[in-house]
Design a protein around this motif. Sequence first.
Motif, PDB file in Angstrom:
ATOM      1  N   ASP A  54      14.299 -16.533  -3.569  1.00  0.00           N
ATOM      2  CA  ASP A  54      13.870 -17.927  -3.761  1.00  0.00           C
ATOM      3  C   ASP A  54      12.353 -18.083  -3.820  1.00  0.00           C
ATOM      4  O   ASP A  54      11.852 -19.101  -4.315  1.00  0.00           O
ATOM      5  N   LEU A  55      11.647 -17.103  -3.294  1.00  0.00           N
ATOM      6  CA  LEU A  55      10.211 -17.294  -3.085  1.00  0.00           C
ATOM      7  C   LEU A  55       9.369 -17.137  -4.345  1.00  0.00           C
ATOM      8  O   LEU A  55       8.208 -17.559  -4.374  1.00  0.00           O
ATOM      9  N   ALA A  56       9.923 -16.551  -5.395  1.00  0.00           N
ATOM     10  CA  ALA A  56       9.162 -16.432  -6.639  1.00  0.00           C
ATOM     11  C   ALA A  56       8.759 -17.811  -7.163  1.00  0.00           C
ATOM     12  O   ALA A  56       7.705 -17.965  -7.784  1.00  0.00           O
ATOM     13  N   ARG A  77      16.443 -10.532   2.361  1.00  0.00           N
ATOM     14  CA  ARG A  77      17.005 -10.473   1.015  1.00  0.00           C
ATOM     15  C   ARG A  77      18.497 -10.782   1.084  1.00  0.00           C
ATOM     16  O   ARG A  77      19.134 -10.608   2.118  1.00  0.00           O
ATOM     17  N   LYS A  78      19.049 -11.233  -0.016  1.00  0.00           N
ATOM     18  CA  LYS A  78      20.469 -11.567  -0.037  1.00  0.00           C
ATOM     19  C   LYS A  78      21.350 -10.337   0.146  1.00  0.00           C
ATOM     20  O   LYS A  78      22.500 -10.455   0.560  1.00  0.00           O
ATOM     21  N   ASP A  79      20.804  -9.153  -0.159  1.00  0.00           N
ATOM     22  CA  ASP A  79      21.581  -7.929   0.019  1.00  0.00           C
ATOM     23  C   ASP A  79      21.496  -7.387   1.447  1.00  0.00           C
ATOM     24  O   ASP A  79      22.010  -6.314   1.742  1.00  0.00           O
ATOM     25  N   CYS A  83      11.905  -7.692   3.553  1.00  0.00           N
ATOM     26  CA  CYS A  83      10.719  -7.398   2.744  1.00  0.00           C
ATOM     27  C   CYS A  83       9.592  -8.366   3.078  1.00  0.00           C
ATOM     28  O   CYS A  83       9.779  -9.364   3.772  1.00  0.00           O
ATOM     29  N   VAL A  84       8.429  -8.024   2.579  1.00  0.00           N
ATOM     30  CA  VAL A  84       7.269  -8.907   2.585  1.00  0.00           C
ATOM     31  C   VAL A  84       7.095  -9.402   1.155  1.00  0.00           C
ATOM     32  O   VAL A  84       7.154  -8.612   0.203  1.00  0.00           O
ATOM     33  N   ILE A  97       7.724  -6.298  -1.264  1.00  0.00           N
ATOM     34  CA  ILE A  97       7.503  -4.963  -0.716  1.00  0.00           C
ATOM     35  C   ILE A  97       8.494  -4.756   0.412  1.00  0.00           C
ATOM     36  O   ILE A  97       8.411  -5.417   1.460  1.00  0.00           O
ATOM     37  N   ALA A  98       9.456  -3.871   0.213  1.00  0.00           N
ATOM     38  CA  ALA A  98      10.518  -3.645   1.190  1.00  0.00           C
ATOM     39  C   ALA A  98       9.983  -2.872   2.393  1.00  0.00           C
ATOM     40  O   ALA A  98       9.026  -2.101   2.287  1.00  0.00           O
ATOM     41  N   TYR A  99      10.602  -3.085   3.548  1.00  0.00           N
ATOM     42  CA  TYR A  99      10.275  -2.302   4.733  1.00  0.00           C
ATOM     43  C   TYR A  99      11.538  -2.073   5.550  1.00  0.00           C
ATOM     44  O   TYR A  99      12.560  -2.713   5.340  1.00  0.00           O
ATOM     45  N   LYS A 100      11.449  -1.133   6.477  1.00  0.00           N
ATOM     46  CA  LYS A 100      12.594  -0.766   7.311  1.00  0.00           C
ATOM     47  C   LYS A 100      12.472  -1.460   8.657  1.00  0.00           C
ATOM     48  O   LYS A 100      11.458  -1.340   9.330  1.00  0.00           O
ATOM     49  N   GLU A 101      13.505  -2.170   9.017  1.00  0.00           N
ATOM     50  CA  GLU A 101      13.489  -2.965  10.244  1.00  0.00           C
ATOM     51  C   GLU A 101      14.195  -2.230  11.376  1.00  0.00           C
ATOM     52  O   GLU A 101      15.277  -1.663  11.186  1.00  0.00           O
TER      53      GLU A 101
END
Length: 222
Positions: A54-56, A77-79, A83-84, A97-101
């Motif tokens: 939605d943020l785009a 993310r919906k999946d 991310c940032v 930019i994806a990251y690992k939580e």
Amino acid sequence: PVLGDDGALYDTMDQQMVEEMGRLITHADIITPNMTELKLLLDLPAERELYAEDLAEILPQMAAKGPGTVVVTGVHRKDGGRCVCCYQKDLAQYQEIAYKELPICYPGTGDIFASVLIGGILQGRTLQESIQLSADFICHAVADAIDTEDAYWDFKGNQEVEAEKNKYDLGDTTWFESLDNLVEDMEENEDMVECKECFDLFPKADCVKLEIGYVCPHCNCE
């Protein structure tokens, strides 16, 4: 813009502070709100679910209020990923930019994120590289914090926690070298250097280079 988290204002904040923060960010080059702060600044309902997808469309609205770059942390993310999300107004460019939580939360990670982000940018890294560096730094710092809280984890059950941690592959740790090189790059390429004794910044010409690195005149005299 420190205002709140988890869908609510912090206890020390009120609506007047939100309005004043809205005025302040018109002068900012970069802002790093979390999702709660983004909604507050755009006067969006706290209960409205927003995902990275939605943020785009939403981040350009935030940038239109003044800041040249908007970086939103802790986005779902919906999946199911995290991310940032960032938007650069001058380029009209949106990126994720994806990251690992890791399965735990600590206070202060937003402050650390912003600090490493600005450090990376000041060293000449791109916005995307600096965001990735910030996200990786926090991920590894949290993992280290988990390892040091032995008493807590003993209470929770080490096997259960280790099984949870093992779900998250932290991957290559060569990012540590990038962080170590931040100061080295500064010493090689900039006029200001960090004193290895007092950690303040001084003109390189005024400092003495020892085996441990540059030392300011005050510490060298001692």
